[in-house]
Structures are given as C-alpha cells and as structure tokens.
Write a protein that holds these residues in place. Structure first.
Motif, short mmCIF file in Angstrom:
data_model
loop_
_atom_site.label_atom_id
_atom_site.label_comp_id
_atom_site.label_asym_id
_atom_site.label_seq_id
_atom_site.Cartn_x
_atom_site.Cartn_y
_atom_site.Cartn_z
N GLY A 99 0.52 12.94 2.22
CA GLY A 99 1.25 12.73 0.98
C GLY A 99 1.16 11.30 0.45
O GLY A 99 1.95 10.92 -0.40
N ARG A 100 0.25 10.51 0.94
CA ARG A 100 0.13 9.12 0.51
C ARG A 100 -0.75 9.04 -0.72
O ARG A 100 -1.92 9.34 -0.69
N MET A 101 -0.14 8.62 -1.81
CA MET A 101 -0.90 8.42 -3.03
C MET A 101 -1.27 6.94 -3.13
O MET A 101 -0.55 6.08 -2.66
N ARG A 102 -2.38 6.67 -3.75
CA ARG A 102 -2.84 5.30 -3.90
C ARG A 102 -2.15 4.67 -5.10
O ARG A 102 -2.10 5.25 -6.18
N VAL A 103 -1.60 3.45 -4.89
CA VAL A 103 -0.80 2.79 -5.91
C VAL A 103 -1.25 1.34 -6.05
O VAL A 103 -1.50 0.67 -5.05
N ASP A 104 -1.38 0.87 -7.29
CA ASP A 104 -1.61 -0.55 -7.59
C ASP A 104 -0.37 -1.04 -8.32
O ASP A 104 0.10 -0.41 -9.26
N ILE A 105 0.14 -2.21 -7.89
CA ILE A 105 1.32 -2.80 -8.53
C ILE A 105 0.97 -4.22 -8.93
O ILE A 105 0.51 -5.01 -8.10
N SER A 106 1.18 -4.54 -10.20
CA SER A 106 0.97 -5.91 -10.67
C SER A 106 2.27 -6.37 -11.32
O SER A 106 3.15 -5.57 -11.66
N GLU A 107 2.39 -7.69 -11.47
CA GLU A 107 3.64 -8.26 -11.97
C GLU A 107 3.35 -9.27 -13.07
O GLU A 107 2.41 -10.05 -12.98
N THR A 108 4.18 -9.24 -14.09
CA THR A 108 4.19 -10.28 -15.12
C THR A 108 5.56 -10.95 -15.06
O THR A 108 6.40 -10.57 -14.24
N GLN B 152 7.92 -10.58 -17.14
CA GLN B 152 8.96 -9.67 -17.62
C GLN B 152 9.00 -8.32 -16.93
O GLN B 152 10.02 -7.62 -17.00
N ALA B 153 7.90 -7.89 -16.29
CA ALA B 153 7.86 -6.50 -15.82
C ALA B 153 6.89 -6.31 -14.65
O ALA B 153 6.08 -7.17 -14.35
N TYR B 154 7.02 -5.14 -14.03
CA TYR B 154 6.06 -4.66 -13.03
C TYR B 154 5.24 -3.57 -13.69
O TYR B 154 5.76 -2.74 -14.43
N LEU B 155 3.95 -3.54 -13.40
CA LEU B 155 3.06 -2.50 -13.91
C LEU B 155 2.52 -1.74 -12.70
O LEU B 155 1.93 -2.33 -11.80
N VAL B 156 2.75 -0.44 -12.69
CA VAL B 156 2.36 0.41 -11.56
C VAL B 156 1.35 1.43 -12.05
O VAL B 156 1.54 2.05 -13.10
N GLN B 157 0.28 1.61 -11.28
CA GLN B 157 -0.69 2.68 -11.53
C GLN B 157 -0.81 3.49 -10.25
O GLN B 157 -1.06 2.93 -9.17
N ALA B 158 -0.60 4.79 -10.35
CA ALA B 158 -0.66 5.68 -9.20
C ALA B 158 -1.69 6.77 -9.48
O ALA B 158 -1.65 7.41 -10.53
N ASP B 159 -2.61 6.96 -8.55
CA ASP B 159 -3.62 8.02 -8.68
C ASP B 159 -3.01 9.36 -8.29
O ASP B 159 -2.58 9.54 -7.16
N LEU B 160 -3.00 10.27 -9.25
CA LEU B 160 -2.48 11.62 -9.02
C LEU B 160 -3.42 12.65 -9.65
O LEU B 160 -3.01 13.41 -10.53
N PRO B 161 -4.67 12.71 -9.21
CA PRO B 161 -5.61 13.65 -9.83
C PRO B 161 -5.22 15.10 -9.55
O PRO B 161 -4.75 15.43 -8.46
N GLY B 162 -5.40 15.94 -10.55
CA GLY B 162 -5.14 17.36 -10.39
C GLY B 162 -3.69 17.76 -10.46
O GLY B 162 -3.35 18.91 -10.22
N SER C 49 10.64 5.50 -6.65
CA SER C 49 10.13 6.65 -5.91
C SER C 49 9.34 7.55 -6.86
O SER C 49 9.78 7.83 -7.97
N ILE C 50 8.17 7.98 -6.37
CA ILE C 50 7.31 8.89 -7.14
C ILE C 50 7.05 10.11 -6.27
O ILE C 50 6.66 9.97 -5.11
N SER C 51 7.26 11.29 -6.83
CA SER C 51 6.90 12.51 -6.11
C SER C 51 6.08 13.39 -7.04
O SER C 51 6.27 13.38 -8.25
N GLN D 14 3.38 15.34 -2.55
CA GLN D 14 3.07 13.94 -2.29
C GLN D 14 4.30 13.12 -2.67
O GLN D 14 4.97 13.42 -3.66
N TYR D 15 4.58 12.08 -1.88
CA TYR D 15 5.76 11.27 -2.13
C TYR D 15 5.43 9.82 -1.79
O TYR D 15 4.77 9.55 -0.80
N ARG D 16 5.89 8.92 -2.64
CA ARG D 16 5.68 7.50 -2.40
C ARG D 16 6.90 6.74 -2.89
O ARG D 16 7.40 7.00 -3.98
N SER D 17 7.40 5.83 -2.08
CA SER D 17 8.55 5.01 -2.44
C SER D 17 8.25 3.58 -2.03
O SER D 17 7.65 3.34 -1.00
N PHE D 18 8.67 2.63 -2.87
CA PHE D 18 8.45 1.22 -2.56
C PHE D 18 9.58 0.40 -3.16
O PHE D 18 10.27 0.81 -4.09
#
Length: 150
Positions: A43-52, A54-64, A80-82, A108-112
């Motif tokens: 259930g591990r999804m791939r996640v990229d986290i960047s920061e500015t 003012q904000a955090y930008l998250v991209q999570a791969d969830l194909p299909g 948390s993303i499920s 699939q579940y991911r929390s950070f």
C-alpha cells in the motif's frame, strides 16, 4: 594458457544460452514479485513533497485509481491519503482464461507529518493523469518556537 574459440550453433537450444544476459533476466524475473510487494503490495504510494514560504506541494502517484476512490484528510500537520484500486474482471469473448495478471488492486494508504500545520480551509486537491496534486498552505503563526538553552 591457450586461447581458443568455440563454435556455437545458434539453432541448438544450448547454443543460444548466454550465461550473463540470461542470468540477469532470470534474476530480474525471480526477484520482481518481491520488489513489487515491497513497493506497491504493502500500500505504499510514491510521494514527492516540496515546500515554499507559504505552502507545501505534494504529488502522489496513484495510477489506475478513480478520482472518487481517493480520500485526503488533514489534521493539523498530519496529512493522510487513501486510495482504493478496484479489481476489474476482464471477460474475454470465447471464454479465454487469464494467463498472467500483474495489475494491482486493493487499498493504499499513506500518512506523513509536515513541519508546520496546514490551513485546511485553503487546501486544494487535483487529480489528473494518475497523479494527485495537493496544495497545502501553511497556517499562520504555527512556525513553532525555539527554546534558549540555559
């Protein structure tokens, strides 16, 4: 030591055996299911986290995954993303059987935890081409405080 050439017959089954390339392919095929279970099956999804500033930008791969099967929750600085991958049974005309299936399904579940709390009211989520994008603005005044050592 004498060097000599050995003639190989490409039509003979053993004549096509290349111990180096065939072993590499064998090892890849042998370990591929375990690697897939390590990365996707748990259930591990791939996640990229960047920061500015003012904000955090998250991209999570969830194909299909269907957009309606994705849930995002924010609690302070915990995100948390499920997502649910559904098993689509493919019925072939003529009653054919599936010989090999590598498509994943399940939950699939991911929390950070982020360094700053997130302003839930200003958070936005978009899903396009199998990628979930989250814009998570930082909550004002939650930068924390550094203590002076006495």
């Amino acid at each position: 030591m004498a060097n000599h050439l050995t003639r190989r017959d490409p039509q003979h089954p053993l004549g096509r055996f290349d111990p180096f390339s065939d072993m590499e392919e064998f090892m890849h095929d042998f370990f591929a299911p375990a690697l897939r279970m390590r990365d996707v099956g748990n259930g591990r999804m791939r996640v990229d986290i960047s920061e500015t500033e003012q904000a955090y930008l998250v991209q999570a791969d969830l194909p299909g995954v269907d957009k309606d099967d994705i849930k995002v929750s924010i609690d302070g600085n915990r995100v948390s993303i499920s997502a649910e991958l559904k098993d689509e049974k493919v019925m072939r005309d003529g009653g054919g059987k599936v010989v090999r299936s590598e498509r994943e399904y399940g939950q699939q579940y991911r929390s950070f935890v982020l360094p700053h709390e997130v302003d839930e009211a200003g958070a936005q989520a978009r899903y396009q081409n199998g990628v979930l994008q989250l814009d998570l603005p930082k909550k004002e005044g939650t930068g924390g405080r550094q203590l002076a050592i006495q």
